[in-house]
Design a protein around this motif. Sequence first.
Motif, mmCIF file in Angstrom:
data_model
loop_
_atom_site.group_PDB
_atom_site.id
_atom_site.type_symbol
_atom_site.label_atom_id
_atom_site.label_comp_id
_atom_site.label_asym_id
_atom_site.label_seq_id
_atom_site.Cartn_x
_atom_site.Cartn_y
_atom_site.Cartn_z
ATOM 1 N N ALA A 162 -60.545 51.976 11.315
ATOM 2 C CA ALA A 162 -60.712 51.983 12.774
ATOM 3 C C ALA A 162 -60.712 50.565 13.316
ATOM 4 O O ALA A 162 -60.147 50.307 14.382
ATOM 5 N N LEU A 163 -61.319 49.636 12.584
ATOM 6 C CA LEU A 163 -61.337 48.239 13.014
ATOM 7 C C LEU A 163 -59.926 47.667 13.034
ATOM 8 O O LEU A 163 -59.545 46.988 13.991
ATOM 9 N N ALA A 164 -59.138 47.940 12.022
ATOM 10 C CA ALA A 164 -57.761 47.442 11.984
ATOM 11 C C ALA A 164 -56.972 47.991 13.166
ATOM 12 O O ALA A 164 -56.232 47.250 13.836
ATOM 13 N N GLU A 165 -57.143 49.267 13.445
ATOM 14 C CA GLU A 165 -56.451 49.878 14.586
ATOM 15 C C GLU A 165 -56.933 49.281 15.907
ATOM 16 O O GLU A 165 -56.130 48.956 16.784
ATOM 17 N N ALA A 166 -58.246 49.116 16.051
ATOM 18 C CA ALA A 166 -58.810 48.566 17.285
ATOM 19 C C ALA A 166 -58.364 47.125 17.497
ATOM 20 O O ALA A 166 -58.086 46.706 18.620
ATOM 21 N N ASN A 167 -58.265 46.356 16.404
ATOM 22 C CA ASN A 167 -57.781 44.979 16.515
ATOM 23 C C ASN A 167 -56.348 44.952 17.048
ATOM 24 O O ASN A 167 -56.004 44.115 17.877
ATOM 25 N N GLY A 168 -55.528 45.861 16.572
ATOM 26 C CA GLY A 168 -54.149 45.941 17.063
ATOM 27 C C GLY A 168 -54.098 46.308 18.538
ATOM 28 O O GLY A 168 -53.338 45.720 19.313
ATOM 29 N N GLU A 169 -54.912 47.284 18.928
ATOM 30 C CA GLU A 169 -54.959 47.683 20.341
ATOM 31 C C GLU A 169 -55.448 46.531 21.208
ATOM 32 O O GLU A 169 -54.935 46.293 22.298
ATOM 33 N N TRP A 170 -56.475 45.824 20.724
ATOM 34 C CA TRP A 170 -57.010 44.700 21.482
ATOM 35 C C TRP A 170 -55.937 43.617 21.655
ATOM 36 O O TRP A 170 -55.783 43.057 22.742
ATOM 37 N N ALA A 171 -55.211 43.332 20.598
ATOM 38 C CA ALA A 171 -54.158 42.312 20.673
ATOM 39 C C ALA A 171 -53.089 42.706 21.684
ATOM 40 O O ALA A 171 -52.621 41.869 22.471
ATOM 41 N N ARG A 172 -52.713 43.991 21.695
ATOM 42 C CA ARG A 172 -51.716 44.446 22.673
ATOM 43 C C ARG A 172 -52.250 44.340 24.096
ATOM 44 O O ARG A 172 -51.556 43.875 24.992
ATOM 45 N N LEU A 173 -53.501 44.749 24.299
ATOM 46 C CA LEU A 173 -54.108 44.680 25.629
ATOM 47 C C LEU A 173 -54.249 43.233 26.086
ATOM 48 O O LEU A 173 -53.884 42.890 27.214
ATOM 49 N N ALA A 174 -54.764 42.377 25.205
ATOM 50 C CA ALA A 174 -54.934 40.966 25.558
ATOM 51 C C ALA A 174 -53.586 40.321 25.877
ATOM 52 O O ALA A 174 -53.469 39.534 26.820
ATOM 53 N N GLY A 175 -52.556 40.678 25.121
ATOM 54 C CA GLY A 175 -51.229 40.144 25.385
ATOM 55 C C GLY A 175 -50.712 40.572 26.747
ATOM 56 O O GLY A 175 -50.137 39.769 27.492
ATOM 57 N N ALA A 176 -50.933 41.825 27.092
ATOM 58 C CA ALA A 176 -50.490 42.319 28.403
ATOM 59 C C ALA A 176 -51.231 41.601 29.529
ATOM 60 O O ALA A 176 -50.621 41.193 30.530
ATOM 61 N N ILE A 177 -52.521 41.419 29.374
ATOM 62 C CA ILE A 177 -53.313 40.722 30.392
ATOM 63 C C ILE A 177 -52.851 39.279 30.517
ATOM 64 O O ILE A 177 -52.696 38.753 31.631
ATOM 65 N N GLU A 178 -52.605 38.624 29.395
ATOM 66 C CA GLU A 178 -52.114 37.244 29.425
ATOM 67 C C GLU A 178 -50.767 37.153 30.135
ATOM 68 O O GLU A 178 -50.531 36.243 30.925
ATOM 69 N N ARG A 179 -49.869 38.100 29.839
ATOM 70 C CA ARG A 179 -48.559 38.080 30.508
ATOM 71 C C ARG A 179 -48.722 38.272 32.013
ATOM 72 O O ARG A 179 -48.060 37.609 32.796
ATOM 73 N N LEU A 180 -49.607 39.159 32.410
ATOM 74 C CA LEU A 180 -49.851 39.366 33.835
ATOM 75 C C LEU A 180 -50.484 38.133 34.468
ATOM 76 O O LEU A 180 -50.135 37.757 35.593
ATOM 77 N N ALA A 181 -51.376 37.491 33.769
ATOM 78 C CA ALA A 181 -52.048 36.306 34.302
ATOM 79 C C ALA A 181 -51.080 35.125 34.436
ATOM 80 O O ALA A 181 -51.244 34.293 35.327
ATOM 81 N N ASP A 182 -50.069 35.078 33.608
ATOM 82 C CA ASP A 182 -49.100 33.991 33.645
ATOM 83 C C ASP A 182 -48.045 34.149 34.730
ATOM 84 O O ASP A 182 -47.311 33.214 35.029
ATOM 85 N N ARG A 183 -47.968 35.329 35.320
ATOM 86 C CA ARG A 183 -46.951 35.569 36.330
ATOM 87 C C ARG A 183 -47.342 34.912 37.657
ATOM 88 O O ARG A 183 -48.510 34.824 37.981
ATOM 89 N N THR A 184 -46.367 34.446 38.404
ATOM 90 C CA THR A 184 -46.634 33.893 39.722
ATOM 91 C C THR A 184 -46.328 34.949 40.756
ATOM 92 O O THR A 184 -45.668 35.957 40.483
ATOM 93 N N GLU A 185 -46.789 34.723 41.976
ATOM 94 C CA GLU A 185 -46.583 35.702 43.042
ATOM 95 C C GLU A 185 -45.122 36.001 43.307
ATOM 96 O O GLU A 185 -44.760 37.100 43.671
ATOM 97 N N GLY A 186 -44.270 35.025 43.110
ATOM 98 C CA GLY A 186 -42.860 35.202 43.392
ATOM 99 C C GLY A 186 -42.086 35.953 42.307
ATOM 100 O O GLY A 186 -40.925 36.278 42.492
ATOM 101 N N ASP A 187 -42.727 36.225 41.182
ATOM 102 C CA ASP A 187 -42.036 36.946 40.100
ATOM 103 C C ASP A 187 -41.684 38.351 40.531
ATOM 104 O O ASP A 187 -42.418 39.012 41.229
ATOM 105 N N SER A 188 -40.550 38.794 40.069
ATOM 106 C CA SER A 188 -40.192 40.194 40.280
ATOM 107 C C SER A 188 -39.781 40.775 38.941
ATOM 108 O O SER A 188 -39.471 40.051 38.009
ATOM 109 N N GLU A 189 -39.794 42.076 38.864
ATOM 110 C CA GLU A 189 -39.471 42.717 37.589
ATOM 111 C C GLU A 189 -38.021 42.944 37.426
ATOM 112 O O GLU A 189 -37.164 43.050 38.073
#
Length: 114
Positions: free
Chosen positions: A87-114
């Motif tokens: 469960a810890l190994a799985e949770a670590n993977g989920e945490w890494a994916r979530l943290a990565g998504a948050i970091e990508r969102l935090a790095d975006r500027t207002e002018g970014d578009s998808e």
Amino acid sequence: MRSMRSSQLLKGALELAVLLALDRRKSYGLELVERLRGAGLRDVADPSVYGVLRRLEKDGMLTASLVPSTAGPARKYYELSGAGREALAEANGEWARLAGAIERLADRTEGDSE
């Protein structure tokens, strides 16, 4: 309002924090609370940690044993079971994916578009 948001984030991460702390060494409840606080989770509440411990033990993620104490009654020590390590190994993977998504969102500027 800030403390409410902080407590909600902590609530979501507490199970992972408990698993990580117990991966390093077994602990009894109060010792675990102190370790979590010492790691920077200052707002962690004792009842929340004990609730997570009970749930993880019930779900087979932790094993527990009573160890006599010279400072009072026996202490219940918790450690990860094989299922807990998985469960810890799985949770670590989920945490890494979530943290990565948050970091990508935090790095975006207002002018970014998808």
